[in-house]
Scaffold this motif. Structure first.
Motif, PDB file in Angstrom:
ATOM      1  N   VAL A  88       0.783  -1.151   0.059  1.00  0.00           N
ATOM      2  CA  VAL A  88       0.066  -0.117  -0.055  1.00  0.00           C
ATOM      3  C   VAL A  88       0.940   1.257  -0.078  1.00  0.00           C
ATOM      4  N   TYR A  89       1.562   1.382   1.078  1.00  0.00           N
ATOM      5  CA  TYR A  89       2.354   2.688   1.310  1.00  0.00           C
ATOM      6  C   TYR A  89       3.511   2.696   0.256  1.00  0.00           C
ATOM      7  N   GLY A  90       4.350   1.818   0.010  1.00  0.00           N
ATOM      8  CA  GLY A  90       5.399   1.660  -0.742  1.00  0.00           C
ATOM      9  C   GLY A  90       4.776   2.021  -2.221  1.00  0.00           C
ATOM     10  N   MET A  91       3.926   1.184  -2.663  1.00  0.00           N
ATOM     11  CA  MET A  91       3.421   1.526  -3.965  1.00  0.00           C
ATOM     12  C   MET A  91       3.078   3.031  -4.379  1.00  0.00           C
ATOM     13  N   LEU A  92       2.358   3.412  -3.239  1.00  0.00           N
ATOM     14  CA  LEU A  92       1.796   4.772  -3.187  1.00  0.00           C
ATOM     15  C   LEU A  92       2.876   5.941  -3.348  1.00  0.00           C
ATOM     16  N   GLY A  93       4.235   5.461  -2.784  1.00  0.00           N
ATOM     17  CA  GLY A  93       5.188   6.196  -2.682  1.00  0.00           C
ATOM     18  C   GLY A  93       6.101   6.363  -4.233  1.00  0.00           C
ATOM     19  N   LEU A  94       5.913   5.156  -4.727  1.00  0.00           N
ATOM     20  CA  LEU A  94       6.376   4.840  -6.034  1.00  0.00           C
ATOM     21  C   LEU A  94       5.295   5.834  -7.050  1.00  0.00           C
ATOM     22  N   GLY A  95       4.154   5.467  -6.944  1.00  0.00           N
ATOM     23  CA  GLY A  95       3.321   6.252  -7.750  1.00  0.00           C
ATOM     24  C   GLY A  95       3.272   7.802  -7.667  1.00  0.00           C
ATOM     25  N   LEU A  96       3.449   8.244  -6.263  1.00  0.00           N
ATOM     26  CA  LEU A  96       3.581   9.735  -6.131  1.00  0.00           C
ATOM     27  C   LEU A  96       4.807  10.206  -6.925  1.00  0.00           C
ATOM     28  N   MET A  97       5.938   9.527  -6.775  1.00  0.00           N
ATOM     29  CA  MET A  97       7.238   9.947  -7.134  1.00  0.00           C
ATOM     30  C   MET A  97       7.161  10.062  -8.882  1.00  0.00           C
ATOM     31  N   LEU A  98       6.588   8.867  -9.270  1.00  0.00           N
ATOM     32  CA  LEU A  98       6.407   8.841 -10.777  1.00  0.00           C
ATOM     33  C   LEU A  98       5.414   9.900 -11.458  1.00  0.00           C
ATOM     34  N   PHE A  99       4.478  10.143 -10.610  1.00  0.00           N
ATOM     35  CA  PHE A  99       3.608  11.429 -10.906  1.00  0.00           C
ATOM     36  C   PHE A  99       4.065  12.607 -10.889  1.00  0.00           C
ATOM     37  N   CYS A 100       4.949  12.974  -9.894  1.00  0.00           N
ATOM     38  CA  CYS A 100       5.566  14.403  -9.902  1.00  0.00           C
ATOM     39  C   CYS A 100       6.520  14.269 -10.976  1.00  0.00           C
ATOM     40  N   LEU A 101       7.282  13.165 -11.358  1.00  0.00           N
ATOM     41  CA  LEU A 101       8.389  13.397 -12.285  1.00  0.00           C
ATOM     42  C   LEU A 101       7.643  13.286 -13.634  1.00  0.00           C
TER      43      LEU A 101
END
Length: 743
Positions: A628-641
């Protein structure tokens, strides 16, 4: 919307009132810690203050990162409470048999054994603590058992034990080892001694120990039933409400034909935030490597494929870093997302924002490196001569292991982050736009993330462990699993509204509704971690019912998945955001499986009674924390990038490979290794006792050893996926992750 706000405020107010009252009851009814322990003849067993000193020795050595206590901690070494209790029971039974029959206990017939077990039960269940003198008075036979156990622990911690991943010389001073052993004794005493004027122990009869008839209490069974009924009722009510009030037009009616952020130009602070993603990626990579090492210590406790790694990186250090870096890299990615989106929301770059972003990153790096260094020094025994272990080393408590100085520094960093992001949000709120309520919820989540970490400062080095556990779960459950989730829900909604993919009103209603529903169970549900931590039965009642409500919202995550997938198809330009959105879809999936299915599998009292601290807990931890939180961290990073590189074309095949490798690797890790081991441990716990499920005899049996090795395929695929996505993130800056520039 007004009704939703009223509901949100009411839920938060009532829930924290209940949680505060629960803490007060724990303070009142926690198991007493005697100043000293003596025999009925006045012989001193445990000198004055040694139990508290032993708690500090245990903490500085790594505490919950080397075995567990009351079921909380790591999985390779035993649970010290259950092991002490079982060894004491076996010693006393054999001593009874020797004196009465001149035989060993195993050589007696069933009637003789039953009589001795009843005698043992009466001995251990009787509460002989004297509050007036603050002394615990024991039968002389328990003194003999105590000395036998102390000799056993001196051998383990001085000479090492490979099956427990305890290196030689972990503790060198026999006096310190005996002090720690006295703390183990006390935890077992609380687990076997009945509360005053009651017929259950201070730990609600945990652990399961057939030799003294330690078995689930009536409350465990009754409140398990209530928790299941609550879950079913909550699901029915939630689905009815959701279907009745679902806004089918949540997706914007007139979504743009081009990306609204196509003309985006990053501000200086947003450019600086890219460094956060690099740091988070590096920490993620290190955490993954440490996870491989930690898993391997389960089959080769002193080495890594023959390399004597434990001499410089023992299991306690490796696991500490593995769990801590998980929190650090996820938090760093989320904090970076907040810093990145703040200027987009406010429409301008506040003064000194870039400086603040850079200072905060420097502070985070100092906290990470400083705390890791201190933890290594503490576990290796270099901080034993003073209180330095507590302030700069290892506090001994899982997920909040870092020393107090580093905790305070981290809190200061979070406050800087609150100011940097908060001033942008407040500026946007003052515009009184249609997104005011959504921004207000976002601001609340930001302030809560900064403020609730203060719970980690609510104990000292000598605080009673029942009190520590109460506050520790405020951090682990409320801070990590609670308000970070509120933040994530709000920030994703804001991102989609900025892309004009969601209507602001619908997004705001969805955030308010989901937050209120989640916190309805989530705040008081914190107590489900405390069933057997020396707490009264009221904690079990509240924790079981409200933690069931936590699961109810996860039953409708299919709607969330469908909503995200629909967004991808709204316009051709949205395709560029496909894989960040897919990571959000993965979050919903693992929320349902990891937090929902595997979470509720161990949450009811009767289940947790047998499963606490087994590999079933590791299943939930990996699928919920990373899933949940790790995938969300990756999703947020990729979205911002993706926004930063909005005019460039990514090599989507790289992310696609990484996405499926990470998710399939995590699935294999759980399904063919952790879960089967957990189920077999549960059977052993029910059949023979909790001590046996955590024993070297069981964990090094041929079948379990084979299942441990079966982690390798899933871990390898998972690690490859992580490596690929980290290289992709770094490759965005070098151009290696891009196909071409869009002219």
């Amino acid at each position: 919307m007004k009704k939703l706000w009223i509901g949100f405020i009411a839920v938060v107010t009532v829930s924290f009132t209940i949680l505060g009252w629960s803490g007060f009851k724990i303070y009142q009814e926690k198991p007493p810690i005697p100043d000293s322990v003596v025999t009925t003849q006045g012989v001193v067993i445990v000198p004055s203050g040694d139990i508290s000193k032993g708690q500090n020795v245990w903490q500085a050595m790594g505490g919950m990162e080397l075995g567990s206590l009351w079921g909380h901690g790591s999985y390779v070494a035993p649970d010290w409470t259950a092991e002490w209790l079982h060894r004491e029971c076996v010693f006393i039974l054999n001593e009874y048999a020797r004196v009465d029959f001149d035989l060993s206990y195993d050589d007696l017939n069933e009637e003789q054994q039953a009589a001795l077990r009843q005698r043992l039960k009466s001995l251990l269940n009787k509460n002989t603590y004297d509050p007036s003198s603050n002394k615990l008075v024991l039968d002389p036979i328990r003194h003999l058992a105590y000395k036998a156990n102390v000799a056993y622990y001196i051998d383990i911690f001085k000479n090492g034990n490979e099956q427990f991943a305890i290196p030689p010389g972990t503790l060198k001073d026999p006096v310190r080892i005996e002090q720690m052993a006295s703390f183990f004794f006390w935890s077992a005493w609380a687990a076997s001694t009945h509360r005053v004027d009651d017929n259950i122990t201070y730990t609600n009869n945990w652990p399961h120990e057939p030799l003294i008839d330690n078995k689930p209490t009536s409350d465990s069974i009754i409140w398990t039933g209530f928790s299941i009924l609550t879950l079913l009722f909550g699901i029915a009510l939630l689905v009815f409400y959701y279907v009745k009030n679902k806004d089918e037009d949540s997706i914007a009616e007139n979504f743009p034909t081009e990306d609204p952020l196509l003309g985006f130009k990053p501000t200086p602070s947003q450019k600086a935030s890219i460094l956060y993603f690099w740091v988070a990626s590096a920490l993620f990579l290190i955490q993954m490597a440490l996870g491989i090492i930690v898993a391997h210590y389960g089959v080769e406790g002193h080495a890594f494929y023959g390399i004597p790694l434990a001499e410089i990186l023992p299991y306690a250090v490796a696991r500490t870093w593995h769990t801590q870096l998980g929190i650090f890299w996820i938090a760093t990615s989320w904090l970076a997302a907040g810093l990145f989106i703040a200027p987009i929301i406010s429409g301008y770059e506040p003064k000194y924002q870039r400086l603040g972003v850079n200072v905060l990153l420097g502070a985070l790096v100092v906290v990470v490196l400083g705390s890791m260094t201190g933890e290594w020094l503490s576990v290796m025994g270099y901080l034993n001569d003073s209180d330095a272990w507590f302030y700069f080393g290892h506090q001994g408590y899982e997920y909040v292991d870092l020393g107090r100085v580093w905790q305070i520094a981290l809190l200061a960093g979070l406050m800087i982050w609150v100011v940097l992001v908060g001033r942008c949000i407040i500026s946007a709120i003052r515009k009184n736009g249609p997104d005011k309520s959504l921004l207000t919820m976002f601001l609340i989540s930001i302030v809560a993330i900064g403020g609730f970490y203060m719970a980690g400062l609510m104990w000292g080095k000598g605080t009673h462990i029942s009190i520590v556990e109460y506050w520790r779960w405020w951090v682990v459950h409320l801070w990590v699993e609670g308000f970070f989730e509120v933040f994530a829900t709000a920030v994703i909604a804001l991102l989609f509204t900025k892309l004009s993919l969601l209507r602001i009103k619908s997004a705001t209603n969805a955030v308010l509704f989901s937050t209120t529903i989640f916190l309805t169970g989530g705040i008081v549900g914190t107590l489900h971690h405390l069933y057997f931590a020396g707490t009264p039965t009221a904690i079990m009642a509240l924790g079981s019912v409200f933690s069931a409500l936590e699961v109810a919202p996860l039953t409708i995550v299919g709607f969330e998945v469908w909503e995200n997938l629909r967004l991808i198809k709204t316009a051709k330009w949205v395709e560029k955001y496909k894989w960040p959105i897919y990571f959000f879809v993965a979050v919903a999936f693992w929320n349902m499986i990891g937090a929902g299915l595997f979470g509720f599998m161990i949450n009811p009292p009767i289940a947790l009674y047998y499963m606490q601290g087994l590999n079933t807990t590791a299943v939930h931890a990996h699928t919920a924390l990373f899933g949940v939180y790790g995938m969300l961290g990756l999703g947020l990073m990729l979205f911002c990038l993706r926004v930063i590189h909005v005019r460039q074309v990514w090599n989507q095949k790289i992310i696609k490979f990484a996405f499926w490798a990470i998710n399939s690797g995590l699935s294999l890790m759980v399904l063919i290794s952790l879960l089967p081991i957990g189920f077999l441990q549960t059977y052993a716990s029910v059949d023979k006792g909790y001590w046996y499920a955590r024993s070297a005899e069981f964990l090094y049996s041929p079948l379990i050893t084979t299942l441990k090795w079966m982690r390798a395929p899933g871990d390898t695929i998972f690690a490859i996926g992580i490596l690929v996505i980290v290289l992709f993130i770094f490759g965005l800056s070098t151009g290696h992750s891009l196909l071409k520039d869009k002219k």
